[in-house]
Scaffold this motif. Structure first.
Motif, PDB file in Angstrom:
ATOM      1  N   MET A 147      71.082  36.111  23.091  1.00 44.55           N
ATOM      2  CA  MET A 147      69.894  36.394  23.449  1.00 44.55           C
ATOM      3  C   MET A 147      69.548  36.386  24.982  1.00 44.55           C
ATOM      4  N   LYS A 148      69.145  37.270  25.772  1.00 53.63           N
ATOM      5  CA  LYS A 148      69.001  37.405  27.103  1.00 53.63           C
ATOM      6  C   LYS A 148      67.670  37.077  27.452  1.00 53.63           C
ATOM      7  N   ALA A 149      67.572  36.007  28.372  1.00 61.35           N
ATOM      8  CA  ALA A 149      66.009  35.584  28.859  1.00 61.35           C
ATOM      9  C   ALA A 149      65.730  36.545  29.803  1.00 61.35           C
ATOM     10  N   LYS A 150      64.286  36.840  29.820  1.00 64.13           N
ATOM     11  CA  LYS A 150      63.670  37.647  30.861  1.00 64.13           C
ATOM     12  C   LYS A 150      62.916  36.890  31.835  1.00 64.13           C
ATOM     13  N   LEU A 151      62.225  35.609  31.223  1.00 66.29           N
ATOM     14  CA  LEU A 151      61.413  34.673  31.920  1.00 66.29           C
ATOM     15  C   LEU A 151      61.902  33.285  32.068  1.00 66.29           C
ATOM     16  N   MET A 152      61.591  32.711  32.946  1.00 67.94           N
ATOM     17  CA  MET A 152      61.820  31.490  33.150  1.00 67.94           C
ATOM     18  C   MET A 152      60.531  30.343  33.587  1.00 67.94           C
ATOM     19  N   SER A 153      60.845  29.312  33.245  1.00 71.32           N
ATOM     20  CA  SER A 153      59.772  28.055  33.925  1.00 71.32           C
ATOM     21  C   SER A 153      60.572  27.065  34.162  1.00 71.32           C
ATOM     22  N   TYR A 154      60.298  26.426  35.410  1.00 73.32           N
ATOM     23  CA  TYR A 154      60.728  25.241  35.712  1.00 73.32           C
ATOM     24  C   TYR A 154      59.814  24.366  36.258  1.00 73.32           C
ATOM     25  N   ASN A 155      59.781  23.136  35.675  1.00 68.16           N
ATOM     26  CA  ASN A 155      58.571  22.160  36.026  1.00 68.16           C
ATOM     27  C   ASN A 155      59.581  20.828  36.486  1.00 68.16           C
ATOM     28  N   GLN A 156      58.840  20.146  37.544  1.00 68.55           N
ATOM     29  CA  GLN A 156      59.435  18.919  38.145  1.00 68.55           C
ATOM     30  C   GLN A 156      57.983  17.875  37.904  1.00 68.55           C
ATOM     31  N   ILE A 157      58.512  16.935  36.980  1.00 68.33           N
ATOM     32  CA  ILE A 157      57.314  15.913  36.684  1.00 68.33           C
ATOM     33  C   ILE A 157      57.863  14.447  37.314  1.00 68.33           C
ATOM     34  N   ASP A 158      56.854  14.040  38.236  1.00 69.57           N
ATOM     35  CA  ASP A 158      56.961  12.684  38.896  1.00 69.57           C
ATOM     36  C   ASP A 158      56.344  11.509  38.128  1.00 69.57           C
ATOM     37  N   PHE A 159      56.717  10.581  38.100  1.00 74.20           N
ATOM     38  CA  PHE A 159      56.523   9.221  37.288  1.00 74.20           C
ATOM     39  C   PHE A 159      56.008   7.921  38.459  1.00 74.20           C
ATOM     40  N   GLN A 160      55.052   7.169  37.977  1.00 71.93           N
ATOM     41  CA  GLN A 160      54.856   6.237  38.687  1.00 71.93           C
ATOM     42  C   GLN A 160      56.241   4.976  38.718  1.00 71.93           C
ATOM     43  N   SER A 161      57.054   4.777  37.534  1.00 73.45           N
ATOM     44  CA  SER A 161      58.077   3.954  37.540  1.00 73.45           C
ATOM     45  C   SER A 161      59.097   4.606  36.646  1.00 73.45           C
ATOM     46  N   LYS A 162      60.193   4.037  36.504  1.00 71.75           N
ATOM     47  CA  LYS A 162      61.365   4.179  35.644  1.00 71.75           C
ATOM     48  C   LYS A 162      60.887   4.242  34.272  1.00 71.75           C
TER      49      LYS A 162
ATOM     50  N   ASN B  41      50.400   7.862  30.755  1.00 70.88           N
ATOM     51  CA  ASN B  41      51.500   7.907  31.511  1.00 70.88           C
ATOM     52  C   ASN B  41      51.062   9.100  32.341  1.00 70.88           C
ATOM     53  N   PRO B  42      50.257   8.785  33.533  1.00 72.19           N
ATOM     54  CA  PRO B  42      49.989   9.796  34.303  1.00 72.19           C
ATOM     55  C   PRO B  42      51.263  10.405  34.957  1.00 72.19           C
ATOM     56  N   THR B  43      51.252  11.694  35.319  1.00 69.26           N
ATOM     57  CA  THR B  43      52.538  12.077  35.781  1.00 69.26           C
ATOM     58  C   THR B  43      51.722  13.178  37.080  1.00 69.26           C
ATOM     59  N   VAL B  44      52.536  13.598  37.846  1.00 67.24           N
ATOM     60  CA  VAL B  44      52.511  14.751  38.781  1.00 67.24           C
ATOM     61  C   VAL B  44      53.354  15.925  38.646  1.00 67.24           C
ATOM     62  N   THR B  45      52.703  17.040  38.254  1.00 63.56           N
ATOM     63  CA  THR B  45      53.815  17.915  37.718  1.00 63.56           C
ATOM     64  C   THR B  45      53.593  19.276  38.652  1.00 63.56           C
ATOM     65  N   ASN B  46      54.822  19.924  38.903  1.00 65.12           N
ATOM     66  CA  ASN B  46      54.865  21.138  39.882  1.00 65.12           C
ATOM     67  C   ASN B  46      55.464  21.951  38.946  1.00 65.12           C
ATOM     68  N   ALA B  47      54.775  23.164  38.769  1.00 66.92           N
ATOM     69  CA  ALA B  47      55.446  24.294  37.864  1.00 66.92           C
ATOM     70  C   ALA B  47      55.616  25.253  38.564  1.00 66.92           C
ATOM     71  N   ASP B  48      56.813  25.982  38.189  1.00 68.63           N
ATOM     72  CA  ASP B  48      57.196  27.409  38.814  1.00 68.63           C
ATOM     73  C   ASP B  48      57.670  28.259  37.922  1.00 68.63           C
ATOM     74  N   ARG B  49      57.183  29.631  37.765  1.00 69.96           N
ATOM     75  CA  ARG B  49      57.551  30.546  36.745  1.00 69.96           C
ATOM     76  C   ARG B  49      58.271  31.910  37.467  1.00 69.96           C
ATOM     77  N   GLY B  50      59.179  32.232  36.801  1.00 70.97           N
ATOM     78  CA  GLY B  50      59.734  33.550  37.551  1.00 70.97           C
ATOM     79  C   GLY B  50      60.518  34.603  36.581  1.00 70.97           C
ATOM     80  N   ILE B  51      60.755  35.627  37.077  1.00 71.60           N
ATOM     81  CA  ILE B  51      61.440  36.624  36.166  1.00 71.60           C
ATOM     82  C   ILE B  51      62.893  36.731  36.555  1.00 71.60           C
ATOM     83  N   VAL B  52      63.656  36.726  35.386  1.00 69.94           N
ATOM     84  CA  VAL B  52      65.011  36.510  35.836  1.00 69.94           C
ATOM     85  C   VAL B  52      65.677  37.593  36.140  1.00 69.94           C
ATOM     86  N   LEU B  53      66.470  37.573  37.315  1.00 69.72           N
ATOM     87  CA  LEU B  53      67.013  38.556  37.922  1.00 69.72           C
ATOM     88  C   LEU B  53      68.537  38.736  37.817  1.00 69.72           C
TER      89      LEU B  53
END
Length: 106
Positions: free
Chosen positions: A1-16, A87-99
């Motif tokens: 099945m071919k994907a048309k949309l995607m989401s990529y998230n970066q999640i930062d944490f205080q510690s390992k 567990n507080p985090t800092v999240t950066n979310a990007d969404r896009g159309i698959v080209l």
């Protein structure tokens, strides 16, 4: 099945330790909600540990969706998953159309 949309998230944490706790939580969530997400139109999910940023504790998550309807349906499921308030985090979310895709996800 071919994907048309995607989401990529970066999640930062205080510690390992915080990052490892989240990995465990995500593994449990995939087991609990994975089939429901697939039925809703999730094509694939990938969790990565970012290794090229010294001194950072960061995960990356990549979601591929069948279409816009699948994205909305999956977001409803994801929004229903309780957050870990200790567990507080800092999240950066990007969404896009698959080209363009190359490889197994074609």
């Amino acid at each position: 099945m071919k994907a048309k949309l995607m989401s990529y998230n970066q999640i930062d944490f205080q510690s390992k330790a915080h990052m490892k706790s989240m990995i465990k939580d995500i593994e449990e969530q995939v087991e609990k909600y994975g089939s429901q997400m697939k039925k809703a139109g999730l094509v694939s999910f990938v969790l990565t540990q970012i290794w090229n940023k010294q001194g950072k504790f960061r995960l990356g998550s990549h979601f591929s969706y069948r279409d816009e309807k699948a994205f909305v349906a999956c977001q409803k499921i994801l929004n229903g998953i309780p957050q870990d308030e200790d567990n507080p985090t800092v999240t950066n979310a990007d969404r896009g159309i698959v080209l363009l895709t190359f490889g197994d996800e074609q």
